[in-house]
Write an enzyme that holds these catalytic residues in place. Structure first.
Site, PDB file in Angstrom:
ATOM      1  N   LYS A   4      -8.958  -1.900  48.071  1.00 42.07           N
ATOM      2  CA  LYS A   4      -8.999  -3.314  47.712  1.00 42.07           C
ATOM      3  C   LYS A   4      -7.557  -3.781  47.516  1.00 42.07           C
ATOM      4  O   LYS A   4      -6.977  -3.601  46.461  1.00 42.07           O
ATOM      5  CB  LYS A   4      -9.832  -3.505  46.444  1.00 42.07           C
ATOM      6  CG  LYS A   4     -10.344  -4.926  46.234  1.00 42.07           C
ATOM      7  CD  LYS A   4      -9.304  -5.811  45.618  1.00 42.07           C
ATOM      8  CE  LYS A   4      -9.868  -7.198  45.342  1.00 42.07           C
ATOM      9  NZ  LYS A   4      -8.854  -8.094  44.777  1.00 42.07           N
ATOM     10  N   ASP A  27       4.932   6.723  48.118  1.00 42.97           N
ATOM     11  CA  ASP A  27       5.963   6.330  49.076  1.00 42.97           C
ATOM     12  C   ASP A  27       7.357   6.759  48.632  1.00 42.97           C
ATOM     13  O   ASP A  27       8.196   7.141  49.453  1.00 42.97           O
ATOM     14  CB  ASP A  27       5.953   4.806  49.268  1.00 42.97           C
ATOM     15  CG  ASP A  27       4.905   4.358  50.275  1.00 42.97           C
ATOM     16  OD1 ASP A  27       4.156   5.227  50.771  1.00 42.97           O
ATOM     17  OD2 ASP A  27       4.847   3.144  50.566  1.00 42.97           O
ATOM     18  N   SER A  48      -7.310  -1.497  43.825  1.00 42.72           N
ATOM     19  CA  SER A  48      -6.405  -2.592  43.533  1.00 42.72           C
ATOM     20  C   SER A  48      -5.133  -2.149  42.814  1.00 42.72           C
ATOM     21  O   SER A  48      -4.278  -1.506  43.405  1.00 42.72           O
ATOM     22  CB  SER A  48      -7.163  -3.652  42.734  1.00 42.72           C
ATOM     23  OG  SER A  48      -6.538  -4.890  42.825  1.00 42.72           O
TER      24      SER A  48
END
Length: 467
Positions: A328, A314, A303
């Site tokens: 998740k 990224d 999460s």
């Protein structure tokens, strides 16, 4: 049944972990009419009439007296079980307990759990808790709580069974990949106090920060540690998110914000309604740190942890090292209902800045290094009582205490070294603990090794480019 049913939706909290603290995200002060016209599918109203008929028949004709409230709650829970494992109904007592959990202090075992493929699964044990001390690992399957099977048990009921009075015992039966048969583990419940962040320094200039979960004080603790690292001239950073089950969305965003340039996207959500589509970006007035970074992750990183790791990966700000994360990446909204109960409803999915879906996929590390696996096998690990006593004594001994130890230069010259101060002793103990962690943690050891060579590699490549 015709007419309308009025729900007062007073306040909603958004969750991003299986049983993490709540954060106030959006507030409503509206009344929602649920009438025949409210249903997208007109047949829904007809089915509600069938439901009321069945309820009336049970109350009047079942072989024994029934509790209508229990039947209705069971029907609600059965309906929600047809959806994802994170959508659930919270009866009033469970909802009250969930709000108590926001204090970061509660009675239990210290494990974050979820339901995966109908099986109760450990997302992560919390460091220093009964579960962690007993050797419970991320990915363990809890197949029984006491003598009750957990197969198809919903998350709320599982939490209620695992929690209890401090000092009381609970037996859980776990199964782990590699085990020949399930193992019963007896755990003693305790007050769970979660310390969100801890720090160390390795090799004098490599800072190490472990975030156990994202609570309301995480970003403040992180700022304090980062400022301390600046004073100590730390030049590189390891951010350890292993076993971190998630927590508060705003804190995950704040942590990522510390290490990204301004005007960078951190994470965005997409749901069915426009109000569920949100974008979270960095702040211009935030202090940003440009350390070379390695982020440690594993199957217990879920999460909020995946949001941080995905954003920095990224944006090219960190090397991700470890194993595949939990996956998740869905948003849960807690909606209080009129009778003091609540609906925990999945309303959106999370996406990394590049558009990767976190849900189910998780974050793939740039460098995959498996953890050293250990099984719950006390017989194979057990030391003799004599070895245990020796280990305990060794904690208080140093080289100078050994017979015929080689003298240091000062001793040879006739100047004995002075006894260390309390501060020096504490520093030495911290150093020894740090070295012990490196010895026992292959992923952390590899991260430190990579960062040690970072400056050397940069220097070599810079020289080659100049030539």
């Amino acid at each position: 049944m015709k007419g309308s049913l009025v729900f007062a939706l007073v306040l909603a909290w958004t969750l991003i972990s299986n049983s993490a603290p709540l954060t106030v995200q959006t507030a409503w002060a509206v009344e929602t009419e649920v009438s025949e016209e409210s249903f997208v599918n007109p047949e829904s109203y007809d089915k509600l009439k069938v439901f009321s008929e069945i309820l009336a028949l049970l109350e009047s004709n079942y072989v024994e007296m029934v509790d209508p409230q229990r039947l209705i709650e069971g029907a609600i829970q059965g309906m929600l079980k047809t959806l994802d494992p994170h959508t659930s109904y919270l009866p009033p007592d469970s909802f009250k307990q969930m709000k108590v959990d926001t204090s970061g202090k509660f009675g239990g075992l210290g494990i974050e759990i979820t339901v995966r493929n109908g099986i109760l699964t450990v997302v992560s044990p919390i460091d220093g808790t009964p579960a962690s001390k007993a050797g419970i690992k991320a990915g363990d399957k809890i197949i029984k709580i006491e003598d009750e099977s957990t197969l198809d048990l919903n998350l709320t009921d599982a939490v209620n069974l695992l929690r209890g009075e401090r000092g009381s015992d609970v037996n859980i039966t776990i199964f782990r990949k590699g085990m020949e048969k399930p193992k019963v583990v007896t755990l003693t419940r305790d007050i769970i106090k979660v310390q969100s962040v801890k720090k160390r320094v390795y090799q004098e200039n490599i800072g190490y920060i472990k975030i156990r979960n994202f609570t309301k004080t995480t970003s403040q603790d992180l700022d304090r540690f980062l400022n301390d690292f600046e004073e100590k001239r730390v030049q590189k950073l390891i951010l350890d998110l292993r076993g971190n089950p998630g927590g508060l969305l705003n804190q995950a965003v704040a942590v990522a914000d510390r290490f990204l340039d301004k005007e960078n996207l951190i994470v965005y959500t997409q749901g069915r309604s426009d109000e569920q589509n949100m974008r979270f970006t960095t702040h211009e007035n935030r202090k940003h740190f440009r350390y070379p970074m390695i982020i440690l992750v594993n199957g217990g990183s879920a999460s909020a942890s995946e949001i941080v790791a995905g954003a920095l990966q990224d944006m090219g700000r960190a090397v991700i090292l470890g194993t595949q994360t939990f996956g998740k990446g869905s948003v849960q909204t807690i909606i209080p209902l009129s009778d003091g109960s609540a609906l925990r409803l999945t309303t959106a999915r999370y996406y990394t800045p590049s558009g990767r879906v976190i849900q189910e996929n998780g974050i793939t590390p740039d460098i995959i290094i498996e953890e050293e696996t250990t099984q719950l096998n006390e017989e194979s690990k057990e030391k003799t009582e004599a070895e245990k006593e020796k280990d305990e004594i060794r904690r208080f001994l140093r080289e100078k205490d050994l017979k015929q130890h080689l003298k240091g230069k000062r001793s040879i010259e006739g100047t004995e070294q002075q006894e260390p101060t309390e501060a020096e002793k504490a520093e030495q103990e911290e150093l020894m603990a740090a070295l012990e962690e490196l010895d026992n943690d292959v992923q952390l050891r590899e991260a430190v090794s990579l960062l040690q060579g970072w400056s050397v590699m940069n220097k070599v490549f810079k020289t080659e480019k100049t030539n």
